[in-house]
Motif scaffolding. Sequence first.
Motif, mmCIF file in Angstrom:
data_model
loop_
_atom_site.group_PDB
_atom_site.id
_atom_site.type_symbol
_atom_site.label_atom_id
_atom_site.label_comp_id
_atom_site.label_asym_id
_atom_site.label_seq_id
_atom_site.Cartn_x
_atom_site.Cartn_y
_atom_site.Cartn_z
ATOM 1 N N GLU A 188 102.716 -27.663 -30.497
ATOM 2 C CA GLU A 188 103.261 -29.282 -30.320
ATOM 3 C C GLU A 188 102.424 -29.763 -29.927
ATOM 4 O OE1 GLU A 188 104.569 -26.305 -28.508
ATOM 5 O OE2 GLU A 188 106.373 -26.298 -29.835
ATOM 6 N N PHE A 189 101.503 -29.929 -29.066
ATOM 7 C CA PHE A 189 100.342 -30.644 -28.697
ATOM 8 C C PHE A 189 99.596 -30.698 -29.828
ATOM 9 C CE2 PHE A 189 96.703 -32.186 -26.466
ATOM 10 C CZ PHE A 189 97.047 -33.378 -25.419
ATOM 11 N N SER A 190 98.980 -29.508 -30.413
ATOM 12 C CA SER A 190 98.175 -30.080 -31.213
ATOM 13 C C SER A 190 98.901 -30.903 -32.607
ATOM 14 C CB SER A 190 97.502 -28.557 -31.478
ATOM 15 O OG SER A 190 97.261 -27.995 -30.905
ATOM 16 N N ARG A 191 100.104 -30.474 -32.837
ATOM 17 C CA ARG A 191 100.920 -30.848 -34.236
ATOM 18 C C ARG A 191 100.767 -32.435 -34.487
ATOM 19 N NH1 ARG A 191 106.224 -28.072 -35.334
ATOM 20 N NH2 ARG A 191 107.194 -29.682 -33.715
ATOM 21 N N LEU A 192 101.081 -32.891 -32.554
ATOM 22 C CA LEU A 192 100.634 -33.907 -32.495
ATOM 23 C C LEU A 192 99.637 -35.049 -33.090
ATOM 24 C CD1 LEU A 192 102.142 -36.792 -30.890
ATOM 25 C CD2 LEU A 192 100.919 -35.945 -29.169
ATOM 26 N N PHE A 193 98.444 -34.627 -33.331
ATOM 27 C CA PHE A 193 97.302 -35.182 -33.397
ATOM 28 C C PHE A 193 97.675 -34.623 -34.883
ATOM 29 C CE2 PHE A 193 96.913 -35.266 -28.898
ATOM 30 C CZ PHE A 193 96.606 -36.230 -28.230
#
Length: 353
Positions: A188-193
């Motif tokens: 989720e964190f990686s997808r945000l960026f």
Amino acid sequence: MEFQNKIKAIADKIALLKEKIETEESTKHAFVLPFIHALGYDSFNPTEVVPEFTADLGLKKGEKVDYAIFQDNIPILIIECKNWRETLDNHNSQLFRYFHVTKTRFSLLTNGIQYRFYTDLEQTNKMDVKPFLEFDITKVKDSDIHEILKFHKSNFDVNKIVDNASSLKYTKEIKKCISEELISPSFEFSRLFANKVYSGRLTEKVMNEFTELVHKAFNQIIGEKVNDRLNSALNKESEKQQEDIVEEKPAESKIITTEEELDGFRIIVAILRRKLPVERINHRDTQSYFGILLDDNNRKPLCRLYLNTSNKYLSVFDENKKETKITIDSIDEIYKYESQLLSTVDYYIEDKN
């Protein structure tokens, strides 16, 4: 500073004694009670500190918490202690039960080294599962000291601590999440960026690449921030050193020795060397006059020249070191006063004899 020194003294005591502490009771006496004392409470006063405080729950009688700290006859903090060798993770359920049956808003679980403070932010009179303040007393930070001080007898205010507890608790949890993401970014964190910088379809392969890129980018940013802070600190230190150098630089002298004064000195040396070795005749310039001394000693003036004024003077001294100024038109006239100059030398020779 005094409180911080007391906490450091407890930490030093732990390092010195912990291997000799075998029981929970010893942990209480050696580590926990000094902490209570540091908070300003008197463990010998039963109206302030109550050991083995009864916390009966329903039909279950005889439940006791290790310590309860009172203020105005009301328990403000209950403390459950464990042996310093034990971890605290498996013991908050016991404190949870005690919290429910007392009027306190705060509880502390400790093994004398690790300290965990709890309150009831999520549900009134029901202890939260997670502490709002947690620290290792042997590695305590300045920010921890600031929060611990709020439990000091002289500072204790229930409402202020509760209001601040929410911020502390959730800030701690957020920092923990950020730390975990920096170590190993979640999907989720990686997808945000990835959504912000990549216009294509986020396939599994793309996301695997972005997970690595996000991890790499954040570590680079942190490294750059650290370097910026270090460089900033070094630059400030360098600037400070330069300022210190400027401050320490002696003020520019207002005394200017002229060639005329040096020529006058050479004439006087030529006269006085008849009775004195040249090395004993010295000069010392000042803003007011050009002095000629015996043995470079201010207490032994031979004569003085006043050449940087509208009128020029040769000054000679008698046996009482009384100064007499003689007007001269030029330094060549110094030769006229040879006898007076040599007489001054005689005064010092006579004094010596």
